[in-house]
Design a protein around this motif. Structure first.
Motif, PDB file in Angstrom:
ATOM      1  N   THR A 111     -20.347  -7.880 -11.327  1.00 52.51           N
ATOM      2  CA  THR A 111     -20.839  -6.310 -10.891  1.00 52.51           C
ATOM      3  C   THR A 111     -20.467  -6.198 -11.616  1.00 52.51           C
ATOM      4  OG1 THR A 111     -20.856  -5.497  -8.740  1.00 52.51           O
ATOM      5  CG2 THR A 111     -18.831  -7.052  -9.386  1.00 52.51           C
ATOM      6  N   TRP A 112     -20.063  -4.937 -11.786  1.00 54.19           N
ATOM      7  CA  TRP A 112     -19.691  -3.613 -12.433  1.00 54.19           C
ATOM      8  C   TRP A 112     -18.768  -2.733 -10.939  1.00 54.19           C
ATOM      9  CZ3 TRP A 112     -20.206  -3.377 -17.664  1.00 54.19           C
ATOM     10  CH2 TRP A 112     -20.836  -3.886 -18.025  1.00 54.19           C
ATOM     11  N   GLY A 113     -20.100  -2.766 -10.099  1.00 57.66           N
ATOM     12  CA  GLY A 113     -18.266  -1.758  -8.926  1.00 57.66           C
ATOM     13  C   GLY A 113     -18.325  -2.829  -7.890  1.00 57.66           C
ATOM     14  N   TYR A 114     -17.273  -1.969  -7.517  1.00 54.74           N
ATOM     15  CA  TYR A 114     -15.606  -2.853  -6.478  1.00 54.74           C
ATOM     16  C   TYR A 114     -16.824  -3.983  -5.512  1.00 54.74           C
ATOM     17  CZ  TYR A 114     -13.162  -4.002  -3.334  1.00 54.74           C
ATOM     18  OH  TYR A 114     -11.556  -4.444  -2.167  1.00 54.74           O
ATOM     19  N   ARG A 115     -15.982  -4.845  -5.089  1.00 57.62           N
ATOM     20  CA  ARG A 115     -16.861  -6.401  -4.525  1.00 57.62           C
ATOM     21  C   ARG A 115     -15.781  -6.696  -3.717  1.00 57.62           C
ATOM     22  NH1 ARG A 115     -21.529 -10.259  -6.702  1.00 57.62           N
ATOM     23  NH2 ARG A 115     -22.267  -8.391  -6.527  1.00 57.62           N
ATOM     24  N   SER A 116     -15.624  -6.962  -2.779  1.00 63.21           N
ATOM     25  CA  SER A 116     -14.319  -6.973  -1.625  1.00 63.21           C
ATOM     26  C   SER A 116     -13.541  -8.032  -1.830  1.00 63.21           C
ATOM     27  CB  SER A 116     -14.329  -6.175  -0.419  1.00 63.21           C
ATOM     28  OG  SER A 116     -15.673  -6.936   0.071  1.00 63.21           O
ATOM     29  N   TRP A 117     -15.267  -9.005  -2.329  1.00 63.35           N
ATOM     30  CA  TRP A 117     -15.075 -10.617  -1.748  1.00 63.35           C
ATOM     31  C   TRP A 117     -15.443 -10.704  -3.002  1.00 63.35           C
ATOM     32  CZ3 TRP A 117     -20.038 -12.604  -3.217  1.00 63.35           C
ATOM     33  CH2 TRP A 117     -21.027 -10.950  -3.213  1.00 63.35           C
ATOM     34  N   GLN A 118     -15.192 -10.814  -3.973  1.00 62.20           N
ATOM     35  CA  GLN A 118     -15.580 -11.185  -5.511  1.00 62.20           C
ATOM     36  C   GLN A 118     -13.907 -11.907  -5.842  1.00 62.20           C
ATOM     37  OE1 GLN A 118     -17.559 -10.305  -8.216  1.00 62.20           O
ATOM     38  NE2 GLN A 118     -16.501 -12.363  -8.991  1.00 62.20           N
ATOM     39  N   LYS A 119     -14.703 -12.858  -6.324  1.00 64.72           N
ATOM     40  CA  LYS A 119     -12.732 -14.474  -6.092  1.00 64.72           C
ATOM     41  C   LYS A 119     -12.411 -13.743  -7.601  1.00 64.72           C
ATOM     42  CE  LYS A 119     -15.290 -18.593  -4.558  1.00 64.72           C
ATOM     43  NZ  LYS A 119     -15.802 -20.026  -4.959  1.00 64.72           N
ATOM     44  N   LEU A 142     -15.050  -2.195 -22.104  1.00 65.41           N
ATOM     45  CA  LEU A 142     -14.795  -2.809 -20.801  1.00 65.41           C
ATOM     46  C   LEU A 142     -14.266  -2.586 -19.283  1.00 65.41           C
ATOM     47  CD1 LEU A 142     -13.438  -5.895 -20.207  1.00 65.41           C
ATOM     48  CD2 LEU A 142     -11.477  -5.574 -20.515  1.00 65.41           C
ATOM     49  N   ASN A 143     -15.694  -2.603 -18.635  1.00 63.84           N
ATOM     50  CA  ASN A 143     -14.908  -1.922 -16.751  1.00 63.84           C
ATOM     51  C   ASN A 143     -14.237  -2.875 -16.526  1.00 63.84           C
ATOM     52  OD1 ASN A 143     -17.262  -0.940 -15.317  1.00 63.84           O
ATOM     53  ND2 ASN A 143     -17.112  -2.011 -14.279  1.00 63.84           N
ATOM     54  N   ILE A 144     -13.752  -1.301 -15.286  1.00 62.77           N
ATOM     55  CA  ILE A 144     -13.643  -1.722 -14.431  1.00 62.77           C
ATOM     56  C   ILE A 144     -14.198  -1.279 -13.038  1.00 62.77           C
ATOM     57  CG2 ILE A 144     -10.626  -1.974 -14.969  1.00 62.77           C
ATOM     58  CD1 ILE A 144     -10.108   1.020 -14.232  1.00 62.77           C
ATOM     59  N   GLY A 145     -13.826  -1.820 -12.073  1.00 59.82           N
ATOM     60  CA  GLY A 145     -14.459  -0.874 -10.568  1.00 59.82           C
ATOM     61  C   GLY A 145     -13.148  -0.802  -9.354  1.00 59.82           C
ATOM     62  N   PRO A 146     -13.354   0.350  -9.110  1.00 59.45           N
ATOM     63  CA  PRO A 146     -12.109   0.924  -8.147  1.00 59.45           C
ATOM     64  C   PRO A 146     -12.115   0.842  -6.429  1.00 59.45           C
ATOM     65  CG  PRO A 146     -12.063   2.371 -10.264  1.00 59.45           C
ATOM     66  CD  PRO A 146     -13.283   1.606 -10.699  1.00 59.45           C
ATOM     67  N   ARG A 147     -11.433   0.746  -6.324  1.00 60.36           N
ATOM     68  CA  ARG A 147     -11.522   0.279  -4.792  1.00 60.36           C
ATOM     69  C   ARG A 147     -12.668   1.988  -4.951  1.00 60.36           C
ATOM     70  NH1 ARG A 147      -7.427  -1.786  -4.982  1.00 60.36           N
ATOM     71  NH2 ARG A 147      -6.877  -4.582  -4.106  1.00 60.36           N
ATOM     72  N   GLY A 148     -13.594   2.236  -2.966  1.00 56.50           N
ATOM     73  CA  GLY A 148     -13.528   2.973  -2.772  1.00 56.50           C
ATOM     74  C   GLY A 148     -12.261   4.106  -2.520  1.00 56.50           C
ATOM     75  N   ASP A 149     -10.788   3.823  -1.811  1.00 59.14           N
ATOM     76  CA  ASP A 149     -10.379   5.081  -1.483  1.00 59.14           C
ATOM     77  C   ASP A 149      -9.353   5.139  -2.966  1.00 59.14           C
ATOM     78  OD1 ASP A 149      -8.949   3.039  -2.950  1.00 59.14           O
ATOM     79  OD2 ASP A 149      -7.194   2.230  -1.264  1.00 59.14           O
ATOM     80  N   SER A 167      -8.484   3.390  -5.790  1.00 59.48           N
ATOM     81  CA  SER A 167      -6.893   2.424  -6.143  1.00 59.48           C
ATOM     82  C   SER A 167      -7.688   1.090  -7.208  1.00 59.48           C
ATOM     83  CB  SER A 167      -6.339   2.143  -4.943  1.00 59.48           C
ATOM     84  OG  SER A 167      -7.203   1.016  -5.004  1.00 59.48           O
ATOM     85  N   VAL A 168      -7.320   0.986  -8.485  1.00 64.19           N
ATOM     86  CA  VAL A 168      -7.499   0.369  -9.505  1.00 64.19           C
ATOM     87  C   VAL A 168      -7.173  -1.637  -8.703  1.00 64.19           C
ATOM     88  CG1 VAL A 168      -7.627  -1.191 -11.465  1.00 64.19           C
ATOM     89  CG2 VAL A 168      -7.506   1.331 -11.167  1.00 64.19           C
ATOM     90  N   VAL A 169      -8.056  -2.428  -8.520  1.00 65.18           N
ATOM     91  CA  VAL A 169      -7.609  -3.574  -7.903  1.00 65.18           C
ATOM     92  C   VAL A 169      -6.611  -4.368  -9.222  1.00 65.18           C
ATOM     93  CG1 VAL A 169      -8.118  -6.429  -7.632  1.00 65.18           C
ATOM     94  CG2 VAL A 169     -10.124  -3.616  -7.634  1.00 65.18           C
ATOM     95  N   GLY A 170      -5.395  -4.707  -8.760  1.00 64.68           N
ATOM     96  CA  GLY A 170      -4.561  -5.505  -9.211  1.00 64.68           C
ATOM     97  C   GLY A 170      -4.099  -5.739 -10.240  1.00 64.68           C
ATOM     98  N   PHE A 171      -5.724  -7.158  -9.756  1.00 65.70           N
ATOM     99  CA  PHE A 171      -6.233  -8.194 -10.982  1.00 65.70           C
ATOM    100  C   PHE A 171      -6.548  -7.569 -12.384  1.00 65.70           C
ATOM    101  CE2 PHE A 171      -8.728 -11.933 -12.253  1.00 65.70           C
ATOM    102  CZ  PHE A 171      -8.108 -12.238 -12.611  1.00 65.70           C
ATOM    103  N   GLU A 172      -7.681  -6.789 -12.093  1.00 65.78           N
ATOM    104  CA  GLU A 172      -8.575  -6.132 -12.978  1.00 65.78           C
ATOM    105  C   GLU A 172      -7.266  -5.325 -13.963  1.00 65.78           C
ATOM    106  OE1 GLU A 172     -11.482  -3.714 -11.943  1.00 65.78           O
ATOM    107  OE2 GLU A 172     -12.738  -4.758 -10.861  1.00 65.78           O
ATOM    108  N   ALA A 173      -5.969  -4.736 -13.111  1.00 60.41           N
ATOM    109  CA  ALA A 173      -4.755  -4.154 -14.378  1.00 60.41           C
ATOM    110  C   ALA A 173      -4.297  -5.171 -14.735  1.00 60.41           C
ATOM    111  CB  ALA A 173      -4.259  -3.067 -12.922  1.00 60.41           C
ATOM    112  N   ASP A 174      -3.767  -5.797 -14.363  1.00 56.82           N
ATOM    113  CA  ASP A 174      -2.940  -7.214 -14.882  1.00 56.82           C
ATOM    114  C   ASP A 174      -3.898  -7.516 -16.291  1.00 56.82           C
ATOM    115  OD1 ASP A 174      -0.959  -7.166 -13.276  1.00 56.82           O
ATOM    116  OD2 ASP A 174      -1.482  -8.577 -12.244  1.00 56.82           O
ATOM    117  N   VAL A 175      -4.903  -8.164 -15.397  1.00 56.35           N
ATOM    118  CA  VAL A 175      -5.705  -8.627 -16.921  1.00 56.35           C
ATOM    119  C   VAL A 175      -6.088  -8.002 -18.787  1.00 56.35           C
ATOM    120  CG1 VAL A 175      -8.633  -8.829 -17.918  1.00 56.35           C
ATOM    121  CG2 VAL A 175      -7.748 -10.148 -15.609  1.00 56.35           C
TER     122      VAL A 175
END
Length: 584
Positions: free
Chosen positions: A296-304, A331-338, A340-348
């Motif tokens: 996926t490219w857009g935010y997916r809440s249940w993504q492993k 290189l893409n990130i998919g922020p949440r609806g609010d 915010s950037v997903v912590g895992f993506e920021a760390d990576v």
């Protein structure tokens, strides 16, 4: 290179002989000379760095090298879930299609789209921590919901959501403040404006939709300051529509580059498939769009989100492979609806940036080379520093780089000197017992001059004094072309190059056998001389004279002289090319 001087006597002679032995043999003073007491003259190779575009605007974009892609929209608020159930089919940014959500139901999502954690300053800071030089954000995806303040419709973030602001304006301003270039993604598919759901997103553009697209492009090109890149996506426009949309960008943003997904070969750079890395270097400007998760490219809440070190390693290799072949990496990130950037993506992303910091100049600021991919990894060059990126640690403890024609000063890993030697035009490095970096080890080869290489299959004259070149001895230059849609994109051959050497200066002529496009005008270049020949005569003519310099690799290159676009196929089949000495 001059021949090695004869042995001298006395203390000075002994010292000089030892010094010369060290210089010729490599990094070990006790090593033997390469081939007995007399060193044969080394062949002068071709420049080893792959040059950038001759168009200054495109070359400036190529120098950006590595950027952040941001997919953010109403789909982010849903996070890949509809009516309490994960939507497992397709990318989550296209959830409206895959879950068959009605327009009225989807529009209701905007009422809870608060985006109160969208922080342009933090996003730009993250991009810089990752080593990125530019940011590209979705201004409108296939759902047609504009993530900017548009006068063309009220179906936008400023008029339909509690957020009520223009995030593109805020992000563009912050990019300028932090020294990042800014670009926009724009989908030519628009489900809200009339396109139906098509799993392949190959919808034609009816004439009734053209005014909306044109007006939105003009807004994007005039309200957000300098734009470095316009990333068009999908649909199946006509050639006239592609020219029109690209023309709007070029009129209002003459410094911007246009992606090839405007279609009909009207772009400035070719976009590869999602997460696709070509197996060879490509001719011309190109880019790989990559996602942290390929699903996926857009935010997916249940993504492993697991194995962070492995993810960092995979993305470093992706970035390196693209840069070593001359492309840009987005290189893409998919922020949440609010927002915010997903912590895992920021760390990576920070993990990728940390690796880049450990190897300054090895990727960012470096260029692709004519070595191509190696059995053990990739090669980049930055001035007189050659970088060997070891993705597969050799089991025998030695790394061999074939065809290096430039003298070496020293080889290091993390600043520690390594033993090395020369075997003809091969550089052989003795490796440490184990990899020198937990993500991806890099060796630095300090050169004594500009990078020059002797390409594989470089051919000298035969016993009869002629050069007979078969198709296997040609290096093929590839690009891509399309006929108006993603599904029509195909790899093309845009160049054929062979490399020849001569033990002495010679004047030669050449004759080609094979098949050519009879209406095409071909450019045949050998060394510094060029002939333009119509395809109908290319196989019937003896071309020349050309000049071969002694002990020098001379390229023989065939291209189209008047290509309709950068990816137009040569439409040329070679059976043999023969060079023969001439006294004319």
């Amino acid at each position: 290179m001059p021949q090695r001087p004869a042995r001298r006597t006395g203390l000075f002679g002994v010292a000089l002989a030892l010094l010369l032995s060290t210089a010729w043999a490599g990094g070990t003073a006790a090593a033997a000379p390469e081939s007995g007491a007399q060193q044969t003259q080394r062949t002068r190779g071709i420049p080893g760095e792959i040059e950038r575009s001759s168009d200054p605007r495109v070359a400036a974009w190529q120098r950006l090298q590595y950027g952040m892609f941001i997919h953010w929209g109403l789909y982010s608020e849903l996070g890949g879930v509809w009516k309490g159930k994960p939507v497992t089919k397709g990318y989550s940014e296209q959830i409206q299609m895959w879950a068959d959500i009605t327009h009225s139901e989807y529009a209701e999502v905007a009422k809870r789209f608060r985006a109160d954690k969208f922080d342009p300053k933090a996003i730009c800071g993250l991009a810089k921590d990752a080593g990125m030089k530019y940011v590209v954000i979705t201004s409108k995806h296939h759902d047609g919901f504009a993530m900017f303040d548009t006068g063309t419709t009220d179906y936008d973030i400023t008029q339909r959501t509690p957020y009520g602001k223009d995030p593109l304006k805020l992000l563009a301003s912050e990019c300028r403040s932090q020294g990042l270039k800014f670009g926009v993604y724009y989908s030519l598919v628009d489900w809200h404006a009339g396109h139906g759901f098509d799993p392949d997103n190959n919808n034609p553009i009816p004439a009734s939709m053209e005014p909306l697209i044109a007006a939105q492009l003009r807004e994007l090109m005039t309200k957000y300051g300098p734009i470095s890149e316009v990333w068009f996506d999908m649909s199946s426009p006509t050639a006239a529509q592609s020219r029109k949309f690209a023309g709007i960008v070029r009129k209002h943003q003459p410094g911007a580059t246009v992606s090839s997904r405007v279609w009909n070969n009207q772009g400035d750079f070719r976009v590869m498939g999602d997460n696709e890395v070509p197996d060879v270097a490509l001719d011309g400007a190109w880019q790989t769009p990559a996602s942290v998760y390929h699903e996926t490219w857009g935010y997916r809440s249940w993504q492993k989100r697991e194995d962070k070190p492995g993810k960092i390693r995979d993305l470093v290799r992706g970035l390196l492979s693209v840069r070593a072949r001359g492309g840009n990496y987005l290189l893409n990130i998919g922020p949440r609806g609010d927002g915010s950037v997903v912590g895992f993506e920021a760390d990576v992303l920070r993990g990728v940036g940390s690796w880049l910091d450990r190897h300054p100049g090895a990727v960012l600021g470096a260029s692709a080379t004519r070595f191509g991919g190696q059995p053990w990894g990739e090669v980049t060059v930055n001035g007189k520093d050659l970088f060997l990126h070891v993705t597969k640690w050799p089991g025998d403890g030695e790394l061999r780089l074939r065809g290096l024609a430039t003298d070496v000063r020293r080889v290091t890993a993390n600043g520690d000197a390594l033993d090395w030697r020369r075997e003809g035009d091969d550089l052989v490095v003795t490796l440490p017992d184990r990899p020198t970096d937990p993500v991806l080890p890099v060796l630095r080869v300090e050169l004594r001059g500009e990078l020059r290489v002797v390409p594989a299959h470089t051919t000298g004259p035969g016993a009869d004094g002629r050069w007979a070149l078969s198709p296997s001895e040609f290096h093929t230059g590839h690009s891509y072309a399309d006929s108006g849609s993603y599904s029509s994109q195909k790899r093309t051959t845009v160049r054929e190059t062979a490399y020849v050497t001569s033990p002495r200066a010679r004047r030669v002529s050449l004759r080609l056998t094979g098949k050519a496009d009879p209406d095409a005008l071909y450019r045949v270049t050998l060394g510094s001389r060029t002939h333009l020949v119509r395809g109908s005569r290319l196989m019937d003519s003896e071309l020349g004279p050309f000049v071969l310099r002694p002990h020098t690799v001379t390229p023989l290159t065939l291209t189209r002289a008047r290509a309709a676009h950068a990816g137009e196929d040569l439409n040329l089949t070679l059976k043999q090319v023969v060079l023969k000495p001439t006294h004319g």
